[in-house]
Design a protein around this motif. Structure first.
Motif: not given
Length: 290
Positions: A156-173
């Motif tokens: 469950l935490f790994f899935i939530l981490a994936s969503f969080s990092w997708a947001a980081v990737t898009i914001i950084s771009s």
């Protein structure tokens, strides 16, 4: 012929992904010492201090009020990612987390980019997304799943981490041509210190100074190599290559995570994790294929 700039950037990304692969083992070891909020806070403290001395003479660190909101949002997402990342490895397997999170990140990045930023998806991309969901299902062993096993396995935490990092990737771009990536990285790490601080009980804040050398070696590696260096390289690649292509380099992390967790942690090699990881890598290749 590969141009010098992209070639160097690709090589830097490979090293960054090796650091990230080992970081899952580091996080698992740190989880035996303290809870996720405390480790998250000190990771950002060390990373921001280290990064300041790296960039202080190379870039103007001044940040305008206009640019501050996007850095604050990215810092919040970074803190969420680190919390879920540490919490997942604390209760689950580091190797499984390294495979699941890193194969889901590029897939979720493409989905979010498509839904909110009208990013077109090719036919190969659609097939890649389908395979990506299959990969996630196999890694999660969805045929065995129930809420309690899902939580206790750390998935469950790994899935939530994936969503969080997708947001980081898009914001950084989205910061390309607006904020120099070195300044962006420094302020993201520094503001993350402030964002994460309220979640640490004040009486536990300096507990880390009672821990042994093993704790500090793993924390310093996580903070300096995986975060200050690895994450900054990733931020830069997101601005130069785009979020989808930058996130595709993450497919190197699963194999590194598995190898390091087997060697250092003696974790069992699960067939479902390997099979899901291979399918996930194929899905990322199809998503990024021209």
């Amino acid at each position: 012929m590969i141009q010098e700039g992209p070639w160097k950037l690709h090589l830097m990304m490979v090293f960054a992904m090796v650091f990230w692969g080992l970081s899952w083992t580091n996080a698992k070891i740190l989880g035996s010492y303290a809870d996720a909020p405390l480790i998250t806070f000190w990771r950002f403290v060390i990373a921001s201090v280290c990064f300041f001395f790296i960039v202080k003479d190379r870039v103007n660190l001044r940040l305008s009020k206009k640019k501050l909101p996007i850095v604050v949002i990215n810092s919040i997402c970074m803190v969420f990612y680190n919390y879920f990342y540490f919490k997942g490895t604390q209760v689950g397997l580091a190797g499984t987390g390294g495979v699941l999170v890193t194969t889901m990140n590029p897939i979720l990045t493409v989905i979010v980019s498509s839904l909110f930023f009208q990013q077109a998806i090719t036919k190969k991309g659609i097939l890649g997304l389908f395979l990506g969901f299959m990969a996630g299902s196999v890694i999660l062993r969805i045929w065995e799943i129930n809420f309690f096993s899902f939580y206790n396995s750390g998935n469950l935490f790994f899935i939530l981490a994936s969503f969080s990092w997708a947001a980081v990737t898009i914001i950084s771009s989205k910061t390309k041509n607006e904020i120099p990536f070195l300044s962006y990285s420094f302020w993201t790490f520094s503001l993350s210190v402030l964002v994460s601080l309220p979640f640490v009980p004040i009486n536990n804040l300096f507990l880390v100074f009672e821990f042994d050398l093993t704790f500090w070696v793993n924390l310093i590696f996580l903070s300096i190599f995986a975060m200050a260096l690895g994450t900054s390289i990733y931020f830069y690649a997101s601005t130069e290559l785009g979020p989808e292509k930058a996130s595709s380099f993450i497919f190197l992390v699963p194999f590194m995570a598995i190898l390091f967790s087997i060697y250092f942690l003696k974790e069992p090699l699960q067939l479902s994790t390997v099979l899901g990881g291979i399918i996930g890598i194929l899905s990322v290749y199809l998503i990024n294929a021209n």
